[in-house]
Design a protein around this motif. Structure first.
Motif, PDB file in Angstrom:
ATOM      1  N   ALA A 161      -5.139  -2.823  16.836  1.00 48.80           N
ATOM      2  CA  ALA A 161      -5.937  -2.498  18.016  1.00 48.80           C
ATOM      3  C   ALA A 161      -6.086  -0.997  18.201  1.00 48.80           C
ATOM      4  CB  ALA A 161      -5.313  -3.130  19.254  1.00 48.80           C
ATOM      5  N   ASP A 162      -5.093  -0.224  17.750  1.00 51.87           N
ATOM      6  CA  ASP A 162      -5.173   1.237  17.879  1.00 51.87           C
ATOM      7  C   ASP A 162      -5.909   1.884  16.717  1.00 51.87           C
ATOM      8  OD1 ASP A 162      -3.381   0.935  15.829  1.00 51.87           O
ATOM      9  OD2 ASP A 162      -1.781   2.126  16.735  1.00 51.87           O
ATOM     10  N   GLN A 163      -6.554   1.056  15.878  1.00 56.02           N
ATOM     11  CA  GLN A 163      -7.359   1.480  14.728  1.00 56.02           C
ATOM     12  C   GLN A 163      -6.522   2.030  13.578  1.00 56.02           C
ATOM     13  OE1 GLN A 163     -10.552   4.060  16.352  1.00 56.02           O
ATOM     14  NE2 GLN A 163     -11.861   2.260  16.257  1.00 56.02           N
ATOM     15  N   SER A 164      -5.225   1.820  13.614  1.00 57.61           N
ATOM     16  CA  SER A 164      -4.406   2.181  12.459  1.00 57.61           C
ATOM     17  C   SER A 164      -4.577   1.116  11.377  1.00 57.61           C
ATOM     18  CB  SER A 164      -2.934   2.304  12.859  1.00 57.61           C
ATOM     19  OG  SER A 164      -2.437   1.059  13.331  1.00 57.61           O
ATOM     20  N   LEU A 165      -4.186   1.440  10.158  1.00 62.07           N
ATOM     21  CA  LEU A 165      -4.368   0.549   9.010  1.00 62.07           C
ATOM     22  C   LEU A 165      -3.009   0.209   8.404  1.00 62.07           C
ATOM     23  CD1 LEU A 165      -6.689  -0.710   7.227  1.00 62.07           C
ATOM     24  CD2 LEU A 165      -6.269   1.172   5.641  1.00 62.07           C
ATOM     25  N   ASP A 166      -2.739  -1.077   8.284  1.00 65.25           N
ATOM     26  CA  ASP A 166      -1.478  -1.559   7.733  1.00 65.25           C
ATOM     27  C   ASP A 166      -1.448  -1.298   6.231  1.00 65.25           C
ATOM     28  OD1 ASP A 166       0.788  -2.888   6.946  1.00 65.25           O
ATOM     29  OD2 ASP A 166       0.267  -4.794   7.896  1.00 65.25           O
ATOM     30  N   ILE A 167      -0.508  -0.462   5.793  1.00 63.18           N
ATOM     31  CA  ILE A 167      -0.432  -0.107   4.376  1.00 63.18           C
ATOM     32  C   ILE A 167      -0.149  -1.325   3.515  1.00 63.18           C
ATOM     33  CG2 ILE A 167       0.938   1.193   2.674  1.00 63.18           C
ATOM     34  CD1 ILE A 167       1.220   3.394   4.753  1.00 63.18           C
ATOM     35  N   ALA A 168       0.599  -2.290   4.028  1.00 62.10           N
ATOM     36  CA  ALA A 168       0.932  -3.475   3.237  1.00 62.10           C
ATOM     37  C   ALA A 168      -0.315  -4.232   2.800  1.00 62.10           C
ATOM     38  CB  ALA A 168       1.846  -4.393   4.040  1.00 62.10           C
ATOM     39  N   CYS A 169      -1.386  -4.161   3.606  1.00 63.92           N
ATOM     40  CA  CYS A 169      -2.629  -4.861   3.264  1.00 63.92           C
ATOM     41  C   CYS A 169      -3.368  -4.208   2.101  1.00 63.92           C
ATOM     42  CB  CYS A 169      -3.538  -4.935   4.483  1.00 63.92           C
ATOM     43  SG  CYS A 169      -2.909  -5.993   5.807  1.00 63.92           S
ATOM     44  N   LEU A 170      -2.975  -2.983   1.762  1.00 67.20           N
ATOM     45  CA  LEU A 170      -3.561  -2.317   0.595  1.00 67.20           C
ATOM     46  C   LEU A 170      -2.871  -2.740  -0.694  1.00 67.20           C
ATOM     47  CD1 LEU A 170      -3.878   1.316   2.030  1.00 67.20           C
ATOM     48  CD2 LEU A 170      -5.642  -0.444   1.925  1.00 67.20           C
ATOM     49  N   HIS A 171      -1.725  -3.401  -0.561  1.00 65.72           N
ATOM     50  CA  HIS A 171      -0.934  -3.861  -1.712  1.00 65.72           C
ATOM     51  C   HIS A 171      -0.723  -2.760  -2.749  1.00 65.72           C
ATOM     52  CE1 HIS A 171      -1.349  -7.871  -0.088  1.00 65.72           C
ATOM     53  NE2 HIS A 171      -2.671  -7.749  -0.105  1.00 65.72           N
ATOM     54  N   VAL A 197      -0.482   6.999   1.044  1.00 70.71           N
ATOM     55  CA  VAL A 197      -0.256   5.559   0.858  1.00 70.71           C
ATOM     56  C   VAL A 197       0.984   5.299   0.018  1.00 70.71           C
ATOM     57  CG1 VAL A 197      -1.215   3.436  -0.098  1.00 70.71           C
ATOM     58  CG2 VAL A 197      -2.694   5.025   1.142  1.00 70.71           C
ATOM     59  N   LEU A 198       1.145   6.042  -1.067  1.00 69.37           N
ATOM     60  CA  LEU A 198       2.265   5.806  -1.992  1.00 69.37           C
ATOM     61  C   LEU A 198       3.514   6.613  -1.653  1.00 69.37           C
ATOM     62  CD1 LEU A 198       0.360   5.697  -5.421  1.00 69.37           C
ATOM     63  CD2 LEU A 198       0.907   3.814  -3.849  1.00 69.37           C
ATOM     64  N   ALA A 199       3.509   7.297  -0.502  1.00 73.07           N
ATOM     65  CA  ALA A 199       4.688   8.086  -0.114  1.00 73.07           C
ATOM     66  C   ALA A 199       5.852   7.170   0.229  1.00 73.07           C
ATOM     67  CB  ALA A 199       4.347   8.960   1.087  1.00 73.07           C
ATOM     68  N   GLN A 200       7.049   7.719   0.189  1.00 76.34           N
ATOM     69  CA  GLN A 200       8.228   6.970   0.581  1.00 76.34           C
ATOM     70  C   GLN A 200       8.138   6.585   2.047  1.00 76.34           C
ATOM     71  OE1 GLN A 200      10.712   5.898  -1.493  1.00 76.34           O
ATOM     72  NE2 GLN A 200       9.345   6.715  -3.089  1.00 76.34           N
ATOM     73  N   PRO A 201       8.692   5.439   2.445  1.00 79.56           N
ATOM     74  CA  PRO A 201       8.576   4.972   3.828  1.00 79.56           C
ATOM     75  C   PRO A 201       9.067   5.963   4.872  1.00 79.56           C
ATOM     76  CG  PRO A 201       9.391   3.214   2.424  1.00 79.56           C
ATOM     77  CD  PRO A 201       9.372   4.452   1.578  1.00 79.56           C
ATOM     78  N   ARG A 231      -2.507  10.365   8.547  1.00 80.88           N
ATOM     79  CA  ARG A 231      -1.057  10.477   8.547  1.00 80.88           C
ATOM     80  C   ARG A 231      -0.446   9.083   8.516  1.00 80.88           C
ATOM     81  NH1 ARG A 231       0.646  15.770  11.953  1.00 80.88           N
ATOM     82  NH2 ARG A 231       2.535  15.287  10.802  1.00 80.88           N
ATOM     83  N   ARG A 232       0.843   9.044   8.226  1.00 85.04           N
ATOM     84  CA  ARG A 232       1.534   7.769   8.044  1.00 85.04           C
ATOM     85  C   ARG A 232       2.688   7.662   9.036  1.00 85.04           C
ATOM     86  NH1 ARG A 232       3.389   5.164   2.415  1.00 85.04           N
ATOM     87  NH2 ARG A 232       5.039   3.772   3.140  1.00 85.04           N
TER      88      ARG A 232
END
Length: 440
Positions: A243-253, A292-296, A310-311
């Motif tokens: 809802a805040d327009q952020s993108l779930d990185i997990a969905c990028l697989h 995207v590929l950065a450490q959590p 940003r992440r």
């Protein structure tokens, strides 16, 4: 011939009772379109049209051009509006891009629900646009160039002359003895579009007279491919966006082999969905590999233009870089709201029998600060002190908002973090801290 073509295009794309807003620069193309729309209004009196001239102030002749446009609009029976804009020259953005952005911002203000913006781009403009996209190394979205009709503000943007060559417009202007303004910047070949117009496209049209139509077909095919890709990714994007327009990185697989191509396509469509200027290919690569590929637990960012990606907590966020207020110190009076810097709202410390804080003593001046570095406190209900940086992480405050979160001090002691917690040593029931927050 040109009028019949315009009438046919408008019949396909609009209705006879449409409300039109015509972008009138005063150059030959928009001058011809104005004359055509004068004829159209005579044929369809139920329609309405107003011409908007955007005065950029870049030329010494700008005032004269505005006066001419007003006169021509009156002759055509079209209402006229003058919009003056100011460009922030000297920034990294090109003058061309700034002028275009300012122009469309001014035009957008005149579009009501269902209105139709008319602009006078033609087939030669389309050819130039595709060549510029090729020069930038654009993909199908960029090579789609200019559509004849697209959504704009709360209405539509229609280019009714897009299928006509410049020669047809020149012939019409000559036959009807129209005059127009000549912008001296149009001959300045330092601008890429002017260089193409004067040096490149005449050669192409001489060598291949059908190149305009061929390029238009290619642009249309690219547009179809891009539309199909959007349809295929729409469901996936809907699942990945919050809802805040952020993108779930997990969905990028990102962990799956071969996921990079689909992941980058989804990134592009996410950025388009949130209204961000598209990054270059190199910048998109950087977003993928550095963010995207950065450490959590990393805090990476990639910026372009006036935005950053940003992440935080396995999600990507698009933000605009914020003003640095980490050195700000704001005095706060009991029972009086104070405005906070950088338009982040107001803060008040009010006496209340149901509060969370004790009253400040007479020797404890109350201030609001924003620099969390080095602070270590014990929130109410917690055991032991922790660094504020760690507490921000626990409470889910993104790194880019931590120096925009108000810190309440009594004297030199941190007593509360607005919206998060009260420090154990200053807990009480005499005061209530309220932050009226105005931004994300």
């Amino acid at each position: 011939m040109l009028y019949a073509n315009l009438e046919a295009n408008l019949a396909t794309l609009t209705t006879p009772s449409a409300r039109f807003v015509l972008a009138l620069s005063g150059g030959m193309d928009s001058r011809v379109l104005l004359h055509l729309m004068g004829r159209y209004l005579e044929r369809y009196p139920e329609a309405s049209c107003k011409a908007v001239h955007v005065h950029h102030g870049l030329s010494a002749n700008a005032d004269d051009w505005a006066a001419l446009c007003a006169r021509w609009a009156a002759e055509a029976g079209v209402d006229f509006v003058l919009e003056k804009v100011t460009l922030a020259l000297g920034k990294r953005t090109s003058v061309e891009q700034q002028a275009r952005d300012a122009r469309y911002t001014a035009l957008r203000a005149h579009i009501q629900l269902g209105d139709v913006l008319l602009t006078a781009q033609h087939a030669d403009d389309q050819l130039e646009t595709v060549l510029l996209a090729l020069k930038r190394g654009s993909g199908p979205a960029g090579l789609s160039a200019m559509p004849q009709c697209t959504a704009f503000a709360t209405g539509w943007h229609v280019r009714p002359l897009l299928d006509q060559p410049r020669t047809a417009i020149e012939q019409y202007a000559s036959e009807h003895r129209l005059d127009w303004v000549e912008d001296e910047s149009n001959s300045d070949e330092r601008y890429d579009r002017n260089f193409l117009r004067h040096q490149v496209t005449p050669l192409l049209n001489t060598r291949w007279p059908g190149i305009r139509k061929a390029v238009t077909r290619s642009a249309a095919l690219c547009a179809e491919q891009e539309a199909l890709l959007q349809e295929l990714l729409a469901e996936q994007l809907g699942q990945a966006m919050s809802a805040d327009q952020s993108l779930d990185i997990a969905c990028l697989h990102p962990e799956k082999p071969g996921s990079e191509r689909r992941g980058k396509a989804l990134l592009r469509h996410w950025l388009a969905a949130v209204g961000v200027k598209m990054p270059s290919q190199a910048q998109l690569e950087q977003v993928w590999h550095s963010v995207v590929l950065a450490q959590p637990d990393a805090n990476p960012k990639v910026g372009w233009g006036e935005v950053e990606v940003r992440r935080f907590r396995q999600c990507l966020h698009v933000i605009q870089p914020y003003e640095d207020i980490s050195d700000a110190v704001v005095a706060l009076q009991l029972n009086q709201a104070c405005r906070l810097p950088a338009a982040i709202g107001s803060l008040s410390l009010s006496e209340s029998g149901a509060g969370q804080l004790r009253l400040p003593r007479a020797d404890e001046p109350v201030t609001v600060r924003f620099e969390p570095a080095g602070l270590e406190v014990q929130p109410v209900g917690r055991v032991g002190k922790r660094k504020l940086k760690k507490l921000f992480q626990e409470y889910g405050v993104p790194s880019w908002l931590r120096r925009r979160t108000p810190l309440l001090f009594y004297g030199e002691q941190l007593v509360a973090v607005a919206g998060l917690f009260v420090v154990e040593a200053f807990a009480g029931k005499e005061c209530e801290l309220t932050w009226h927050y105005e931004q994300e």
